[in-house]
Structure formats: C-alpha cells, structure tokens
Motif scaffolding. Structure first.
Motif, mmCIF file in Angstrom:
data_model
loop_
_atom_site.group_PDB
_atom_site.id
_atom_site.type_symbol
_atom_site.label_atom_id
_atom_site.label_comp_id
_atom_site.label_asym_id
_atom_site.label_seq_id
_atom_site.Cartn_x
_atom_site.Cartn_y
_atom_site.Cartn_z
ATOM 1 N N LYS A 73 0.719 -1.258 -0.408
ATOM 2 C CA LYS A 73 -0.475 -0.019 0.171
ATOM 3 C C LYS A 73 0.725 1.023 0.092
ATOM 4 O O LYS A 73 0.555 2.155 -0.899
ATOM 5 C CB LYS A 73 -1.138 -0.205 1.413
ATOM 6 C CG LYS A 73 -2.491 -1.001 0.985
ATOM 7 C CD LYS A 73 -2.701 -0.550 2.391
ATOM 8 C CE LYS A 73 -4.032 -1.630 2.236
ATOM 9 N NZ LYS A 73 -5.158 -2.034 3.050
ATOM 10 N N LYS A 74 2.065 1.235 0.576
ATOM 11 C CA LYS A 74 2.693 2.143 0.762
ATOM 12 C C LYS A 74 3.632 2.133 -0.471
ATOM 13 O O LYS A 74 3.499 3.703 -0.873
ATOM 14 C CB LYS A 74 3.843 2.097 1.798
ATOM 15 C CG LYS A 74 4.963 3.184 2.521
ATOM 16 C CD LYS A 74 5.899 3.061 3.297
ATOM 17 C CE LYS A 74 6.736 3.991 3.403
ATOM 18 N NZ LYS A 74 7.888 3.816 4.611
ATOM 19 N N ALA A 75 3.837 1.284 -0.891
ATOM 20 C CA ALA A 75 3.970 1.236 -2.422
ATOM 21 C C ALA A 75 3.211 2.170 -3.872
ATOM 22 O O ALA A 75 3.769 2.870 -4.623
ATOM 23 C CB ALA A 75 4.548 0.256 -3.440
ATOM 24 N N GLU A 76 2.589 1.118 -3.350
ATOM 25 C CA GLU A 76 0.732 2.285 -4.321
ATOM 26 C C GLU A 76 0.598 4.052 -4.299
ATOM 27 O O GLU A 76 0.615 4.647 -5.132
ATOM 28 C CB GLU A 76 0.020 1.314 -3.919
ATOM 29 C CG GLU A 76 -0.202 -0.056 -4.314
ATOM 30 C CD GLU A 76 -1.240 -1.182 -4.426
ATOM 31 O OE1 GLU A 76 -2.183 0.211 -3.333
ATOM 32 O OE2 GLU A 76 -1.664 -2.167 -4.576
ATOM 33 N N ALA A 78 3.443 5.601 -2.931
ATOM 34 C CA ALA A 78 4.523 6.437 -3.299
ATOM 35 C C ALA A 78 4.204 6.678 -4.596
ATOM 36 O O ALA A 78 5.063 7.732 -5.956
ATOM 37 C CB ALA A 78 6.139 5.897 -3.223
ATOM 38 N N VAL A 79 4.186 4.968 -5.630
ATOM 39 C CA VAL A 79 3.804 5.531 -7.365
ATOM 40 C C VAL A 79 2.665 6.314 -7.236
ATOM 41 O O VAL A 79 2.537 7.085 -8.753
ATOM 42 C CB VAL A 79 3.386 3.756 -7.803
ATOM 43 C CG1 VAL A 79 2.646 4.229 -9.440
ATOM 44 C CG2 VAL A 79 4.322 3.274 -7.395
ATOM 45 N N ALA A 80 1.470 6.442 -6.619
ATOM 46 C CA ALA A 80 0.040 7.074 -7.171
ATOM 47 C C ALA A 80 0.798 8.823 -7.443
ATOM 48 O O ALA A 80 0.936 9.307 -7.693
ATOM 49 C CB ALA A 80 -0.465 7.053 -6.418
ATOM 50 N N LEU A 82 4.185 9.798 -7.823
ATOM 51 C CA LEU A 82 5.122 10.162 -8.605
ATOM 52 C C LEU A 82 4.466 9.846 -9.722
ATOM 53 O O LEU A 82 4.912 11.126 -10.669
ATOM 54 C CB LEU A 82 6.197 8.835 -8.865
ATOM 55 C CG LEU A 82 7.533 9.017 -9.089
ATOM 56 C CD1 LEU A 82 7.984 9.864 -9.266
ATOM 57 C CD2 LEU A 82 7.701 7.592 -9.606
ATOM 58 N N GLU A 83 3.932 9.544 -10.015
ATOM 59 C CA GLU A 83 2.476 9.795 -11.061
ATOM 60 C C GLU A 83 2.491 11.051 -11.243
ATOM 61 O O GLU A 83 1.712 11.908 -12.126
ATOM 62 C CB GLU A 83 1.474 8.892 -10.919
ATOM 63 C CG GLU A 83 1.966 7.236 -11.250
ATOM 64 C CD GLU A 83 0.783 5.929 -11.681
ATOM 65 O OE1 GLU A 83 -0.613 6.662 -11.059
ATOM 66 O OE2 GLU A 83 0.814 5.517 -12.349
ATOM 67 N N GLU A 84 1.737 11.918 -10.274
ATOM 68 C CA GLU A 84 1.100 13.360 -10.160
ATOM 69 C C GLU A 84 2.266 14.249 -10.481
ATOM 70 O O GLU A 84 2.586 14.779 -10.857
ATOM 71 C CB GLU A 84 0.809 12.941 -8.539
ATOM 72 C CG GLU A 84 -0.922 12.389 -8.346
ATOM 73 C CD GLU A 84 -1.214 12.428 -6.883
ATOM 74 O OE1 GLU A 84 -0.308 13.272 -6.175
ATOM 75 O OE2 GLU A 84 -2.395 12.349 -6.976
ATOM 76 N N LYS A 85 3.428 14.204 -9.373
ATOM 77 C CA LYS A 85 5.150 14.845 -10.356
ATOM 78 C C LYS A 85 4.997 14.830 -11.418
ATOM 79 O O LYS A 85 5.507 15.521 -12.225
ATOM 80 C CB LYS A 85 5.507 14.526 -9.139
ATOM 81 C CG LYS A 85 5.885 14.451 -7.344
ATOM 82 C CD LYS A 85 6.843 14.244 -6.873
ATOM 83 C CE LYS A 85 6.513 14.350 -5.119
ATOM 84 N NZ LYS A 85 7.379 14.019 -4.229
ATOM 85 N N THR A 86 4.978 13.723 -12.348
ATOM 86 C CA THR A 86 5.266 13.383 -13.186
ATOM 87 C C THR A 86 4.463 13.683 -14.693
ATOM 88 O O THR A 86 4.949 14.922 -15.055
ATOM 89 C CB THR A 86 5.538 12.053 -13.930
ATOM 90 O OG1 THR A 86 6.660 10.864 -12.633
ATOM 91 C CG2 THR A 86 5.474 11.638 -14.973
#
Length: 239
Positions: A73-76, A78-80, A82-86
């Motif tokens: 869940k923490k990784a998800e 972080a990915v979310a 990262l996607e927003e920042k990207t």
C-alpha cells in the motif's frame, strides 16, 4: 500381589507403568497430509508436553503477510504520488515549451519589424531611365545617384555615365533598400518615391500608384477641370 497389598509408592509406580503402556508417543502418531480439521499440535516445553494451537504456527506468516500488504500500500501511494509529480512535470515542460515557442515567434516578429524599419517602407530615387546597360559591378565612388532603369526592371547607381547594379556609397540610400540580396530584382510591396510621384514594386517592375499635386486651395481644386485618379491632391482650407 493385589493392589490392596501394595504400598503407596508401589501403587503409584503401577499406575505410571500402565499409563505409559497405554500412551502413544509423538513419533507413533498418525502423519496427516492436510491441516483440515486439525486444531493443535503436541509439543514439548521445559520437559513436558504442551498443546500448540495452529494459529501460533501461522502467526509469523500472517505477520509477514500483513507487513507485505502494508508495504504494498505504501508503494502504491508512492507510485501515485510519483505519477502526479510526473504529470505536473510534464505539464510544466509543455507550458515551458509553449512559452519558448511564443518567445521565438515574438523574437521573429521583432526581427522582421526591425528589418522593415531598417529597410524602410519607402525608398526615394533620383530619376527614371527608359533604357540602360546595368553592370553587375559594385561601386563605392561618391557623387552618383540612384536611378530606375525601366527596360531592365532594376535600380542602379548612376556614376560617370555608368550604371552599377550594386553600390555602397556614403550619403546614398543603400542598394538593399531597392533590390533583393543578389541584386536581381526590386523589392516587392514597397513604395518608391520619385519627386511627387509614388510607385509600387509590382510584378517585377515599378507601377505608378499616385502623383502628388502641389498644394492648392479647395476652390482651386473644385475649379480644376481634369482630375487624374492617380494624382494625390493636397488641399488646404483658407481662413
């Protein structure tokens, strides 16, 4: 010997022997291939047999699964993030590119405007010649004038009875105000002035656009019989 004749110690030992004979060792237990229906396991602790609930055996695996789920869940998250920042970085890059393109367009317009200002919207020449041999040579000698040679469709620098197709003379409008870069044609869409006449560079040659008449009063203009459509009449009102 009957149990009634036994001493207390002998009776206890007899009971223990019989229990031992009727008991089953762990190594003698049935081996199962599934935990279905099994609630506990026997075990030894501090020299005695104890009951081991199955949930204790599964606890390390359950704890590891819980930790893995939390990490996932923490990784998800972080990915979310990262996607927003990207996405934000992509949008920022797009806006930067758009701003750069606008800046380039603005710079091009400024350059074009500057070039037009340097070249001037109008260029004045000294005289009109119907025929003449325009040489491709360049003149730098002062004392001449810029003329238009009608049969050649070109402007030239007239100096010592010679027509030069290019020139660079102090005090004389440069050739770039009249001709293209390789001096083979006049500049289109520009006004050329000769005395009171206005010409435009159309179709590779000069065409009369208008002729400016001397300043006259409104009454004199009304009294003028022949009015030329190509003539600009400057009129003043009398007080």
């Amino acid at each position: 010997m009957s149990m009634a004749e036994m001493t207390q110690e002998e009776l206890v030992q007899e009971v223990l022997d019989r229990v031992l004979q009727s008991s089953t060792g762990v190594e003698d237990l049935e081996t199962v291939t599934s935990l279905s229906g099994v609630k506990s396991l026997p075990g030894e602790k501090d020299g005695k047999m104890v009951n081991v609930p199955l949930e204790l055996i599964g606890k390390p695996a359950n704890d590891a699964a819980a930790r893995a789920e939390a990490a996932a869940k923490k990784a998800e998250g972080a990915v979310a993030g990262l996607e927003e920042k990207t996405q934000a970085a992509t949008e920022a890059a797009t806006k930067a590119n758009e701003a750069a393109a606008k800046a380039e367009n603005a710079a091009a317009k400024v350059e074009q405007t500057t070039a037009a200002a340097v070249g001037g919207a109008t260029a004045r020449f000294s005289s009109w010649m119907e025929t003449g041999n325009v040489l491709p040579d360049k003149s730098t000698k002062p004392g001449g004038s810029v003329v238009y040679v009608a049969d050649a469709g070109k402007f030239a620098y007239h100096m010592d009875s010679t027509l030069y197709g290019d020139w660079d003379v102090a005090g004389v409008p440069p050739a770039g105000m009249f001709m293209n870069a390789d001096r083979t044609a006049i500049l289109p869409d520009k006004l050329y002035l000769l005395g009171d006449a206005v010409y435009t560079g159309t179709g590779g040659g000069l065409k009369l656009l208008a002729y400016r008449h001397e300043v006259m009063s409104g009454e004199a203009y009304e009294a003028l019989q022949d009015k030329d459509a190509n003539t600009l009449y400057l009129i003043y009102e009398e007080d």
